[in-house]
Design an enzyme around this catalytic site. Structure first.
Site, mmCIF file in Angstrom:
data_model
loop_
_atom_site.group_PDB
_atom_site.id
_atom_site.type_symbol
_atom_site.label_atom_id
_atom_site.label_comp_id
_atom_site.label_asym_id
_atom_site.label_seq_id
_atom_site.Cartn_x
_atom_site.Cartn_y
_atom_site.Cartn_z
ATOM 1 C CB THR A 79 -6.938 8.848 0.908
ATOM 2 O OG1 THR A 79 -5.999 8.735 1.981
ATOM 3 C CG2 THR A 79 -6.707 7.759 -0.124
ATOM 4 C CG HIS A 92 -2.297 0.558 0.914
ATOM 5 N ND1 HIS A 92 -2.519 1.694 0.183
ATOM 6 C CD2 HIS A 92 -3.524 0.097 1.240
ATOM 7 C CE1 HIS A 92 -3.809 1.927 0.094
ATOM 8 N NE2 HIS A 92 -4.438 0.966 0.720
ATOM 9 C CB SER A 130 -10.376 5.641 2.336
ATOM 10 O OG SER A 130 -9.347 6.299 1.655
#
Length: 678
Positions: A518, A392, A507
């Site tokens: 985000t 991520h 998110s």
């Protein structure tokens, strides 16, 4: 004062708490809706040939990138106001009074100084956003193991059910992935763009016009046509990339010249080239199939000490062990082959019909047939079902989902079939199996890593709900935001289960801005709290009252969504100010030491929507030990959720049971009937 010292005196602020980008943020302006999907195969495509490319876009992939607007920094006054609105439902009136005074003091003193410095720094860095570097650094500096805690899993919809052979399916996925990658690298992949009015902006006339406008001005032309190009900088780490463990802070590394993929089978590693060395085109599917069949048919057991487990370790532990591994020349060479692969493919010898078990397999599996540091790894089970697990730090859900949608769609076009790849193929070089020389200390460390991984993964439980009485059309007919209804249902379920109102994280992508990532959309409000309390009573006269409360929740949720998608939430701004305080001030401001801040940052409900027909399942772990990880979906035929939790066993199932009851009651209320659950 050091960063670690700050964490010692205050709540441990981990990027796990702010982990997920929108995989299919139905509620935000960046929705993966038919309008956005249409851009992936739209009037921008000049031609679509089977020439090794996915398609040829009239508008270059990165045409809009130089002119994207900067991510705005909210005013300090509004951030403080939004913060107070966000924490009010989580604390007592007395605590709120105390926190209000602390926030006011911050706004008038340290906050003003930090905010001014943040704006000045942002002006000096016109090429990026104020959040990009500190946000990525937060991911890379956290020492927590990345499987479950960070890497999400997504299960592909099977748009080509006749491809049941796992090796044929893997061949098709590799073939389509390489076509996607080649189009991206050649700058002919259609740009990500959201069309508010596709009839005006998603036309050949518009695309032929905008491609002639210099890149430094192209965004403005799209804006005038009510179309919003999205930031695509994260795509540079989608392929040929990995995360490298390093003491204190990891780093991402790309290998632009890579031509091979990594295949894992029974915990063993294999590589073979998939790019033609002469013209750069993908190798023929029959060749890829022959190589995969060679790997799949080899009679090999799993190694006694699979080094794969090392990627599940604490990041500093893994960094030290990697340094030890690389002192051996063979190990260093093998690690480089893993790191530099275009992407990783995991061939699993197991499959589950149970959706919760299937999700656990994708989320973490057995630990020894994965390499969690790769930018992404495609997983194929023994039934030919496909999924992806992705690291991520390099990016959020928008880039990976675009890849999944385009790849799954391309696979469905039958470029690859059992018949087309089954003929004999001349293969000069068989797949290479990577080898490692392991010292006794490394073997012991691998055993320890395995024990640590199994100790955590074995305590993770999952449960799934598919609810067919409510769907997207039904909710729109009732004139409520689909996303707000699902978020309300999650809160009602948790309130009934525990009697508590807790922090929830949703998110929201800010990819309409240059290097946006985000923003946190905090769905818990005084409106949802009142609604949860109303739903906890069996009040025969309460239907109209609750219906009105639901309308207020929907309206307020829509307001929060618009603000978050436009970079006007409060979490990222406060995060940036807190990072600045670390280097600029001698003492951390009281707002960040206030127990309210710690409580508000403890996201018991970590949520993200998976609202796209290209996914059938998805999941991620809770971000706190007593929390729940809850991807959910609102689709044309049903709504659903997949909950994960750590022990006590059954907590995820208990939550799902309460969620079903909440949806039953919401369904009744929307149909003007009194609810029955308690």
């Amino acid at each position: 004062m050091s960063w670690s010292s700050f964490k010692a005196v205050n709540y441990k602020w981990s990027p796990r708490l702010f982990r997920y980008g929108s995989y299919a943020q139905e509620s935000a302006v960046l929705a993966i809706s038919p309008r956005l999907r249409k851009t992936y195969a739209s009037a921008a495509i000049d031609k679509q040939l089977d020439d090794g490319y996915l398609h040829h876009s009239v508008v270059p992939t990165m045409h809009y990138q130089p002119s994207l607007p900067k991510l705005p920094i909210p005013s300090l006054e509004k951030t403080c106001m939004r913060y107070l609105n966000g924490v009010q439902p989580l604390i007592s009136p007395k605590e709120f009074e105390n926190t209000t005074a602390i926030v006011k003091q911050f706004e008038e003193n340290e906050g003003k100084v930090l905010h001014k410095e943040l704006i000045e720094n942002d002006k000096k860095n016109k090429h990026t956003s104020y959040i990009a570097k500190p946000w990525k650094d937060m991911y890379l500096s956290d020492r927590t193991p990345i499987p479950i805690n960070y890497n999400p899993g997504l299960v592909f919809a099977n748009k080509n059910p006749q491809l049941k052979d796992p090796v044929v399916k893997a061949t098709a996925i590799i073939h389509s992935s390489l076509r996607f990658m080649r189009s991206l690298e050649a700058n002919v992949l259609t740009p990500d763009i959201f069309h508010m009015n596709p009839k005006n902006s998603d036309t050949k006339w518009f695309h032929n016009l905008v491609r002639l406008i210099p890149s430094n001005y192209s965004w403005y032309a799209a804006y005038l046509a009510d179309a919003y190009p999205l930031d695509m900088i994260q795509y540079q780490h989608l392929f040929k990339s990995t995360r490298i463990p390093n003491l204190n802070m990891d780093y991402n590394k790309a290998f632009p010249d890579a031509k091979h993929i990594l295949v894992m089978k029974n915990g063993r590693f294999y590589t073979f080239d998939v790019i033609d060395p002469i013209d750069g085109s993908p190798m023929p599917p029959a060749y890829i199939y022959a190589q995969l069949r060679n790997i799949n048919d080899r009679p090999s057991s799993s190694p006694d000490f699979p080094i794969n487990f090392l990627t599940t370790e604490n990041r500093d532990t893994w960094a030290n062990l990697r340094q030890e591994l690389e002192t051996d020349e063979l190990n260093a060479e093998s690690l480089k082959a893993i790191d530099s692969a275009i992407f990783a493919l995991c061939l699993d010898d197991i499959a589950y019909d149970d959706r919760s078990k299937s999700m656990m397999q994708v989320l973490h599996g057995n630990g020894w047939n994965r390499w969690f540091d790769k930018s992404f790894q495609v997983i194929i089970d023994k039934n030919g079902e496909g999924a992806v697990n992705f690291e991520h730090s390099w990016g959020d859900g928008v880039a990976i989902l675009r890849y999944v949608i385009d790849m799954v769609d391309d696979v469905s076009k039958n470029h690859v079939t059992k018949e087309s790849v089954s003929g004999s193929v001349d293969v000069e070089n068989n797949p290479k199996e990577l080898a490692f020389n392991l010292s006794e200390s490394l073997k012991k460390s691998i055993t320890t890593a395995k024990e640590n991984f199994l100790a955590v993964s074995s305590t993770l439980n999952g449960a799934v709900l598919r609810y067919e009485k409510i769907n997207k059309k039904f909710l729109k007919e009732k004139k409520v935001s689909p996303d707000s209804v699902l978020q309300l249902a999650l809160q009602v379920a948790y309130y009934r289960m525990t009697g508590q109102t807790v922090p929830a994280y949703e998110s929201c992508s800010t990819a309409i801005f240059k290097h946006g990532r985000t923003e946190c959309l905090r769905p818990v409000s005084m409106f949802t709290k009142a609604c949860c309390e109303a739903f906890s009573k069996n009040n025969p006269a309460g239907v109209s009252e609750i219906r009105e409360l639901m309308r207020k929740c929907s309206d307020y949720h829509g307001k929060l969504t618009r603000e978050a998608s436009m970079g006007q939430g409060f979490d990222r701004h406060l995060f940036a100010l807190r990072v600045l305080a670390q280097s600029s001030l001698n003492k951390m401001p009281d707002i960040f030491l206030d127990p309210t801040y710690s409580k508000a940052s403890h996201f018991t409900l970590s949520t993200s929507t998976l609202g796209t027909e290209y996914l059938t399942n998805g999941g991620f772990g809770p971000v706190v030990k007593d929390g729940l990880g809850i991807p959910y979906m609102v689709l044309d035929d049903f709504v659903g959720a997949i909950a994960s939790s750590y022990e006590p066993e059954g907590r995820a199932q208990a939550f799902i049971d309460h969620l079903k009851g909440s949806l039953d009651d919401i369904y009744d209320i929307l149909n003007e009937k009194n609810f029955k659950s308690n």
